[in-house]
Design a protein around this motif. Structure first.
Motif, PDB file in Angstrom:
ATOM      1  N   TYR A   1       0.828  -1.216   0.000  1.00 11.58           N
ATOM      2  CA  TYR A   1       0.000   0.000   0.000  1.00 11.58           C
ATOM      3  C   TYR A   1       0.859   1.262   0.000  1.00 11.58           C
ATOM      4  N   LEU A   2       1.914   1.257   0.829  1.00 11.71           N
ATOM      5  CA  LEU A   2       2.785   2.436   0.856  1.00 11.71           C
ATOM      6  C   LEU A   2       3.587   2.526  -0.440  1.00 11.71           C
ATOM      7  N   GLY A   3       3.908   1.392  -1.018  1.00 10.77           N
ATOM      8  CA  GLY A   3       4.596   1.385  -2.320  1.00 10.77           C
ATOM      9  C   GLY A   3       3.739   2.019  -3.406  1.00 10.77           C
ATOM     10  N   LEU A   4       2.461   1.712  -3.379  1.00 10.37           N
ATOM     11  CA  LEU A   4       1.509   2.327  -4.326  1.00 10.37           C
ATOM     12  C   LEU A   4       1.507   3.842  -4.163  1.00 10.37           C
ATOM     13  N   ALA A   5       1.392   4.314  -2.920  1.00 17.80           N
ATOM     14  CA  ALA A   5       1.315   5.763  -2.679  1.00 17.80           C
ATOM     15  C   ALA A   5       2.628   6.453  -3.065  1.00 17.80           C
ATOM     16  N   VAL A   6       3.744   5.830  -2.720  1.00 18.95           N
ATOM     17  CA  VAL A   6       5.059   6.394  -3.046  1.00 18.95           C
ATOM     18  C   VAL A   6       5.248   6.446  -4.576  1.00 18.95           C
ATOM     19  N   GLY A   7       4.842   5.390  -5.249  1.00 16.45           N
ATOM     20  CA  GLY A   7       4.972   5.349  -6.712  1.00 16.45           C
ATOM     21  C   GLY A   7       4.117   6.414  -7.382  1.00 16.45           C
ATOM     22  N   ASP A   8       2.914   6.566  -6.892  1.00 12.36           N
ATOM     23  CA  ASP A   8       2.001   7.597  -7.404  1.00 12.36           C
ATOM     24  C   ASP A   8       2.615   8.986  -7.206  1.00 12.36           C
ATOM     25  N   ALA A   9       3.064   9.259  -5.994  1.00 14.64           N
ATOM     26  CA  ALA A   9       3.601  10.597  -5.672  1.00 14.64           C
ATOM     27  C   ALA A   9       4.898  10.892  -6.426  1.00 14.64           C
TER      28      ALA A   9
ATOM     29  N   GLY B   1       5.872   9.465  -9.343  1.00 19.83           N
ATOM     30  CA  GLY B   1       5.602   9.514 -10.782  1.00 19.83           C
ATOM     31  C   GLY B   1       4.838  10.755 -11.208  1.00 19.83           C
ATOM     32  N   ALA B   2       3.980  11.266 -10.322  1.00 22.11           N
ATOM     33  CA  ALA B   2       3.097  12.379 -10.707  1.00 22.11           C
ATOM     34  C   ALA B   2       3.876  13.614 -11.159  1.00 22.11           C
ATOM     35  N   THR B   3       5.071  13.799 -10.618  1.00 18.70           N
ATOM     36  CA  THR B   3       5.908  14.947 -11.004  1.00 18.70           C
ATOM     37  C   THR B   3       6.208  14.952 -12.508  1.00 18.70           C
TER      38      THR B   3
ATOM     39  N   PHE C   1      13.417  -2.089  -4.767  1.00 22.02           N
ATOM     40  CA  PHE C   1      12.261  -1.201  -4.900  1.00 22.02           C
ATOM     41  C   PHE C   1      12.688   0.113  -5.554  1.00 22.02           C
ATOM     42  N   GLU C   2      13.770   0.665  -5.039  1.00 21.65           N
ATOM     43  CA  GLU C   2      14.194   1.982  -5.502  1.00 21.65           C
ATOM     44  C   GLU C   2      14.597   1.984  -6.979  1.00 21.65           C
ATOM     45  N   THR C   3      15.417   1.032  -7.390  1.00 22.53           N
ATOM     46  CA  THR C   3      15.858   1.039  -8.793  1.00 22.53           C
ATOM     47  C   THR C   3      14.681   0.763  -9.728  1.00 22.53           C
ATOM     48  N   ALA C   4      13.763  -0.098  -9.315  1.00 24.33           N
ATOM     49  CA  ALA C   4      12.619  -0.413 -10.172  1.00 24.33           C
ATOM     50  C   ALA C   4      11.716   0.803 -10.349  1.00 24.33           C
ATOM     51  N   LEU C   5      11.455   1.503  -9.239  1.00 25.44           N
ATOM     52  CA  LEU C   5      10.547   2.656  -9.328  1.00 25.44           C
ATOM     53  C   LEU C   5      11.182   3.805 -10.111  1.00 25.44           C
ATOM     54  N   VAL C   6      12.466   4.055  -9.869  1.00 26.63           N
ATOM     55  CA  VAL C   6      13.152   5.116 -10.616  1.00 26.63           C
ATOM     56  C   VAL C   6      13.155   4.772 -12.108  1.00 26.63           C
ATOM     57  N   GLU C   7      13.389   3.501 -12.414  1.00 30.91           N
ATOM     58  CA  GLU C   7      13.401   3.059 -13.812  1.00 30.91           C
ATOM     59  C   GLU C   7      12.049   3.323 -14.475  1.00 30.91           C
ATOM     60  N   VAL C   8      10.958   3.010 -13.803  1.00 30.95           N
ATOM     61  CA  VAL C   8       9.661   3.130 -14.488  1.00 30.95           C
ATOM     62  C   VAL C   8       9.209   4.582 -14.598  1.00 30.95           C
ATOM     63  N   VAL C   9       9.388   5.395 -13.561  1.00 30.42           N
ATOM     64  CA  VAL C   9       8.860   6.763 -13.672  1.00 30.42           C
ATOM     65  C   VAL C   9       9.683   7.603 -14.649  1.00 30.42           C
ATOM     66  N   ASN C  10      10.969   7.268 -14.827  1.00 32.73           N
ATOM     67  CA  ASN C  10      11.776   8.027 -15.774  1.00 32.73           C
ATOM     68  C   ASN C  10      11.446   7.712 -17.225  1.00 32.73           C
ATOM     69  N   ARG C  11      10.562   6.764 -17.436  1.00 33.44           N
ATOM     70  CA  ARG C  11      10.029   6.535 -18.785  1.00 33.44           C
ATOM     71  C   ARG C  11       8.915   7.531 -19.101  1.00 33.44           C
TER      72      ARG C  11
ATOM     73  N   THR D   1       2.082   4.144 -13.758  1.00 33.61           N
ATOM     74  CA  THR D   1       3.102   3.082 -13.821  1.00 33.61           C
ATOM     75  C   THR D   1       3.806   3.001 -12.461  1.00 33.61           C
ATOM     76  N   GLY D   2       4.032   4.178 -11.846  1.00 40.00           N
ATOM     77  CA  GLY D   2       4.666   4.202 -10.523  1.00 40.00           C
ATOM     78  C   GLY D   2       3.799   3.520  -9.480  1.00 40.00           C
ATOM     79  N   ALA D   3       2.494   3.793  -9.511  1.00 44.13           N
ATOM     80  CA  ALA D   3       1.578   3.216  -8.521  1.00 44.13           C
ATOM     81  C   ALA D   3       1.507   1.692  -8.672  1.00 44.13           C
ATOM     82  N   ILE D   4       1.392   1.232  -9.912  1.00 44.92           N
ATOM     83  CA  ILE D   4       1.249  -0.218 -10.138  1.00 44.92           C
ATOM     84  C   ILE D   4       2.563  -0.930  -9.800  1.00 44.92           C
ATOM     85  N   LEU D   5       3.670  -0.383 -10.310  1.00 47.41           N
ATOM     86  CA  LEU D   5       4.949  -1.002  -9.966  1.00 47.41           C
ATOM     87  C   LEU D   5       5.177  -0.926  -8.453  1.00 47.41           C
ATOM     88  N   GLY D   6       4.791   0.196  -7.854  1.00 46.51           N
ATOM     89  CA  GLY D   6       5.009   0.394  -6.424  1.00 46.51           C
ATOM     90  C   GLY D   6       4.287  -0.643  -5.572  1.00 46.51           C
ATOM     91  N   MET D   7       3.062  -1.008  -5.973  1.00 42.19           N
ATOM     92  CA  MET D   7       2.346  -1.997  -5.138  1.00 42.19           C
ATOM     93  C   MET D   7       2.977  -3.387  -5.263  1.00 42.19           C
TER      94      MET D   7
END
Ligand code: MG
Ligand code: MG
Length: 293
Positions: free
Chosen positions: A8-16, A18-20, A226-236, A243-249
């Motif tokens: 759940y926190l991964g989802l929120a972190v990914g959303d926040a 990626g939204a930038t 977690f960190e490398t995966a999320l950075v990889e997806v949002v930088n696309r 993508t951040g929210a889904i990968l984050g969860m």
């Protein structure tokens, strides 16, 4: 339980995070940030640092409806989404809005099947279903998933993608490793070849569930934290909050809470962090109760 909270926190972190960079191209992101990896807000929605968007908000609305009814009950779900829309969210997808408007007009909780409604809006909010059906049979997981999804998105490709993410989250919470999750992606591709993600890099993914999951799978299966995966997806770029929210969860469930960087967790709004944590606990317990009956 800890992995459910991490999802759940991964989802929120990914959303926040990626939204930038939502709707930016990878080249624009590189120009602006080199690599985007800090929770700084901004973006087209002009967010505060750490602020989340509709992806997390709709998940919380869905989770509350599941907890109130004790199961995925479509009228409660549609009411919860309608209530959420009444609060004038900063962002709302077109397909989501249409589904809610139809419910208000007709009280019908399932949109007609449509080949055009293959957006990622049902998938981005599926986490509460994954948690509340953790120990259910696959048939029950699937039917719960479709009840929530079809309030706005009634589409076979969206269903298949959403159910694959549900399966991944559940497998990760139950302790399966990354290689097992990759097999689930292969199974999805075998059934729906349109999801094939191993051939061409998916940059700038759109809100189409196929584009979205291709980017998520490529990032998830080419990294090991977690960190490398999320950075990889949002930088696309592209639909980066989603993508951040889904990968984050998925990555939250897989790598656990201790591997979500605290510099990101600390930036989340206290109220959102608390809601995500409490809801993850309550949904996890609901699944346990059903399991013990
Ligand atoms: Mg969003
Ligand atoms: Mg989005």
């Amino acid at each position: 339980m800890q992995r459910a909270i991490a999802a759940y926190l991964g989802l929120a972190v990914g959303d926040a995070l990626g939204a930038t960079v939502e709707f930016m191209t990878p080249a624009e992101i590189r120009h602006e940030y080199d690599t985007h990896k800090n929770m700084i807000g901004g973006g087209w929605l002009k967010l505060k640092a750490g602020e989340i968007t509709d992806d997390t908000e709709m998940s919380l609305a869905l989770g509350n409806a599941i907890l109130a009814a004790g199961k995925v009950e479509p009228t409660s779900v549609a009411e919860a989404f309608s209530q959420w829309m009444r609060g004038k969210p900063k962002d709302i997808g077109n397909t989501v809005r249409r589904g809610i408007v139809q419910f208000r007009r007709t009280r019908q909780t399932a949109m007609p099947e449509s080949e055009h409604d293959a957006g990622n809006g049902a998938c981005m909010r599926c986490l509460p279903v994954a948690l509340s059906t953790l120990h259910s049979s696959w048939t029950d997981v699937q039917s719960a998933s479709r009840l929530q999804a079809h309030t706005t998105h009634n589409n076979l490709v969206s269903d298949a993608g959403t159910e694959c993410i549900l399966q991944m989250v559940q497998a990760a919470i139950l302790g399966e490793p990354l290689a097992e999750l990759e097999l689930l992606a292969h199974e999805l591709v075998a059934r729906y070849p349109v999801f094939e993600y191993r051939q061409r890099r998916r940059d700038n993914p759109s809100g189409y569930i196929v584009d979205t999951l291709q980017a998520v799978f490529q990032a998830l299966f080419s990294t090991n934290s977690f960190e490398t995966a999320l950075v990889e997806v949002v930088n696309r770029g592209g639909d980066a909050d989603t993508t951040g929210a889904i990968l984050g969860m998925v990555a939250g469930a897989l790598y656990g809470l201790e591997n979500i960087p605290t510099r990101w967790l600390d930036r989340l709004d206290d109220n959102i962090r608390t809601q995500c944590t409490q809801q993850a606990r309550a949904l996890y317990q609901l699944a346990q109760q059903g399991h013990l009956q």
